[in-house]
Write an enzyme that holds these catalytic residues in place. Structure first.
Site, PDB file in Angstrom:
ATOM      1  N   GLY A 144      36.354  38.206  33.275  1.00  0.00           N
ATOM      2  CA  GLY A 144      35.528  39.574  33.586  1.00  0.00           C
ATOM      3  C   GLY A 144      36.421  40.363  34.577  1.00  0.00           C
ATOM      4  O   GLY A 144      37.124  41.161  34.336  1.00  0.00           O
ATOM      5  N   ARG A 145      36.194  39.689  35.718  1.00  0.00           N
ATOM      6  CA  ARG A 145      36.853  40.458  36.716  1.00  0.00           C
ATOM      7  C   ARG A 145      38.587  40.500  36.421  1.00  0.00           C
ATOM      8  O   ARG A 145      38.967  41.699  36.785  1.00  0.00           O
ATOM      9  CB  ARG A 145      36.826  39.579  38.240  1.00  0.00           C
ATOM     10  CG  ARG A 145      37.390  40.006  39.390  1.00  0.00           C
ATOM     11  CD  ARG A 145      37.670  38.777  40.387  1.00  0.00           C
ATOM     12  NE  ARG A 145      36.253  38.202  40.545  1.00  0.00           N
ATOM     13  CZ  ARG A 145      35.566  38.304  41.392  1.00  0.00           C
ATOM     14  NH1 ARG A 145      35.698  39.225  42.209  1.00  0.00           N
ATOM     15  NH2 ARG A 145      34.592  37.566  41.464  1.00  0.00           N
ATOM     16  N   ARG A 169      29.831  44.691  47.961  1.00  0.00           N
ATOM     17  CA  ARG A 169      30.447  43.348  47.908  1.00  0.00           C
ATOM     18  C   ARG A 169      31.043  42.939  49.049  1.00  0.00           C
ATOM     19  O   ARG A 169      30.870  41.781  49.633  1.00  0.00           O
ATOM     20  CB  ARG A 169      31.991  43.252  47.123  1.00  0.00           C
ATOM     21  CG  ARG A 169      31.282  43.505  45.479  1.00  0.00           C
ATOM     22  CD  ARG A 169      32.607  43.149  44.345  1.00  0.00           C
ATOM     23  NE  ARG A 169      33.136  41.759  44.690  1.00  0.00           N
ATOM     24  CZ  ARG A 169      34.218  41.359  45.210  1.00  0.00           C
ATOM     25  NH1 ARG A 169      35.013  42.288  45.848  1.00  0.00           N
ATOM     26  NH2 ARG A 169      34.405  40.364  45.272  1.00  0.00           N
ATOM     27  N   CYS A 227      22.623  54.426  56.283  1.00  0.00           N
ATOM     28  CA  CYS A 227      22.023  54.267  57.422  1.00  0.00           C
ATOM     29  C   CYS A 227      21.918  52.678  57.831  1.00  0.00           C
ATOM     30  O   CYS A 227      20.920  52.096  57.865  1.00  0.00           O
ATOM     31  CB  CYS A 227      20.860  54.794  57.706  1.00  0.00           C
ATOM     32  SG  CYS A 227      19.956  54.795  59.278  1.00  0.00           S
ATOM     33  N   GLU A 228      22.944  52.206  58.070  1.00  0.00           N
ATOM     34  CA  GLU A 228      23.116  50.622  58.203  1.00  0.00           C
ATOM     35  C   GLU A 228      24.583  50.407  58.796  1.00  0.00           C
ATOM     36  O   GLU A 228      25.494  50.872  58.611  1.00  0.00           O
ATOM     37  CB  GLU A 228      23.113  49.854  56.663  1.00  0.00           C
ATOM     38  CG  GLU A 228      22.054  49.887  55.927  1.00  0.00           C
ATOM     39  CD  GLU A 228      20.928  49.096  56.495  1.00  0.00           C
ATOM     40  OE1 GLU A 228      21.023  48.038  57.380  1.00  0.00           O
ATOM     41  OE2 GLU A 228      19.784  49.128  55.985  1.00  0.00           O
ATOM     42  N   TYR A 286      32.516  44.477  39.384  1.00  0.00           N
ATOM     43  CA  TYR A 286      31.245  44.485  40.211  1.00  0.00           C
ATOM     44  C   TYR A 286      31.031  45.383  41.365  1.00  0.00           C
ATOM     45  O   TYR A 286      30.120  45.298  42.114  1.00  0.00           O
ATOM     46  CB  TYR A 286      31.330  43.000  40.926  1.00  0.00           C
ATOM     47  CG  TYR A 286      31.685  41.965  40.131  1.00  0.00           C
ATOM     48  CD1 TYR A 286      30.329  41.445  39.211  1.00  0.00           C
ATOM     49  CD2 TYR A 286      32.721  41.282  39.790  1.00  0.00           C
ATOM     50  CE1 TYR A 286      30.454  40.447  38.352  1.00  0.00           C
ATOM     51  CE2 TYR A 286      32.779  40.321  39.009  1.00  0.00           C
ATOM     52  CZ  TYR A 286      31.642  40.012  38.002  1.00  0.00           C
ATOM     53  OH  TYR A 286      31.779  38.876  37.216  1.00  0.00           O
TER      54      TYR A 286
END
Length: 446
Positions: free
Chosen positions: A306-307, A344, A375-376, A405
């Site tokens: 996939g990746r 990720r 806001c993190e 992803y």
């Protein structure tokens, strides 16, 4: 990959586009990054930022690489990496199969006429509706993940009067050297049936006791971002032991073996990615040797990349909004996206390569942290990166190897719309997934 304990050294050339990391068509023209022959400044003007950009030629060429390297075996693209209608069309053009992990992913494939017999359905908790749909449309394989699912599928197949082909997902106990959250073959996790405890062998007994299910093989997946075949060899040997047990106990010889995917790509300098031809030859040799040693016929091999197919061909384009110097530490470069379009780094410490994309610069390197607008405090895209000291609001920066992803895990945190996905090829761009608007965010609310 885990975050580095100390900041990396500044690269010798901040403007370099490393071909091992960036899409195959990437280069700089008059200082600006171009992908697929399209200037990123034109992409930002025409489609806005943040923006996912997919190099169609890169992705298609990697599909062809797998089809060629694994000729005689089955290659099923792991749709969870990134799936949309256009990707499915490319898969069909290039002759690859598809893995889906939900009814929604199955619906995407069916919506453009992808042949269901070339689809494998995964999932640790498939719903009755998902299993019924898979049976109804004739999905090629259903990978069974629990005793409950065996009973559920058997009942549904009997009701439908059909006999789906199934595989059993076996937890082999092989440790993939990767992050805890993407290692999938140890016993203490949600996927599969344990080889060590005898659960996998019991699952075989239960499936063979149901004439409405056709057991055709075993499935194993040992993790993600794996760059060598050592773990696959151990897993294959353990699966061969189970195949021998099945033959001795039940007189059944299973014709298929699926070793999953999880092959790695290069995200930063120093990363290595496996050569697809070497990988294919190695996996075939492993399966052939272990089965012959066990006195078994060699089963048909399936792999699930996939990746490695879609990851390197994707970049994310952002516009710089603020540059804030934190004296003695680093500069915080804030862009107009963040963890909603790439979670990720926050999720498991992923690392990325970033460059100033809208121009070249010969300014001194500036130790930076590329952050988003959420806001993190943990809203970090690239933890440690050297960018030119003359970086300014309005500049475009690009993050490499975001094809896998990122869009698939995207969210609307803080009510940010998900960005568009644009395919580039031959000097032209086209939208393949429309970006969201505020109207889209409000549509489902009453």
């Amino acid at each position: 990959m885990l975050p580095q304990e100390r900041p990396p050294q500044a690269p010798a050339d901040l403007n370099r586009i490393n071909p091992e990391i960036w899409p195959r068509t990437s280069t700089r023209v008059d200082g600006a990054l171009t992908v697929g022959g399209v200037d990123v400044r034109d992409l930002a003007r025409d489609h806005g930022t943040p923006l996912y950009v997919i190099d169609e030629d890169d992705v298609r060429s990697r599909m062809r690489d797998y089809a060629t390297a694994f000729a005689g075996s089955e290659v099923h693209y792991a749709g969870k990496a990134f799936l949309c209608k256009e990707i499915v069309r490319w898969l069909q053009d290039e002759g690859l199969g598809l893995d889906v992990a939900s009814g929604g992913e199955l619906a995407v494939a069916l919506s453009v006429g992808f042949p269901p017999e070339h689809i494998t359905m995964h999932g640790n908790n498939k719903s009755t509706a998902e299993l019924s749909r898979a049976i109804e449309v004739g999905v090629g394989h259903i990978v069974l993940d629990s005793y409950d699912e065996i009973a559920r599928l058997g009942h549904l197949a009997a009701e439908a009067g059909k006999r789906p082909k199934v595989m059993i997902r076996v937890t082999t106990g092989v440790e993939a050297h990767t992050h805890e959250f993407i290692a999938t073959a140890h016993d203490d996790q949600k996927f599969g049936l344990s080889l060590n405890t005898g659960a996998a062998a019991e699952a075989v007994r239960r499936v063979l006791a149901l004439p409405q299910l056709e057991l055709v093989g075993l499935h194993s997946h040992i993790g993600s971002q794996i760059v060598d075949t050592a773990g696959f060899e151990v897993a294959a040997r353990r699966l061969a032991g189970l195949l021998v047990q099945i033959k001795d106990e039940h007189g059944a010889v299973l014709p298929e073996l699926d070793l999953g995917g999880g092959y790695g790509i290069a995200y930063v300098e120093g990363d290595t990615a496996p050569d697809i031809k070497v990988l294919a030859d190695g996996l075939r040799e492993i399966v052939t040797n272990v089965c012959r040693e066990a006195g078994l016929p060699v089963p048909r091999l399936t792999v699930e990349p996939g990746r490695t197919i879609v990851g390197p061909g994707g970049i994310t384009l952002y516009e710089v909004g603020t540059v804030k110097d934190v004296e003695g530490l680093r500069s915080y470069v804030s862009v107009d996206g963040g963890m909603s379009d790439n979670v990720r780094t926050a999720l498991y410490g992923a690392e990325y390569t970033t460059v100033l994309a809208s121009r070249e610069s010969r300014a001194e390197p500036m130790l930076s942290r590329l952050v988003g607008k959420h806001c993190e405090s943990g809203d970090i895209l690239v933890r440690d990166v050297h960018l030119p000291a003359d970086l300014a609001p309005g500049d475009l920066v690009a993050v490499a190897a975001t094809g896998a992803y990122c869009r698939a895990l995207a969210s609307n945190y803080n009510y940010l719309p998900k960005p568009a996905v644009v395919a580039v090829s031959g000097g032209a761009s086209r939208v393949i997934v429309r970006g969201e608007t505020e109207d889209d965010l409000l549509r489902g609310q009453l």
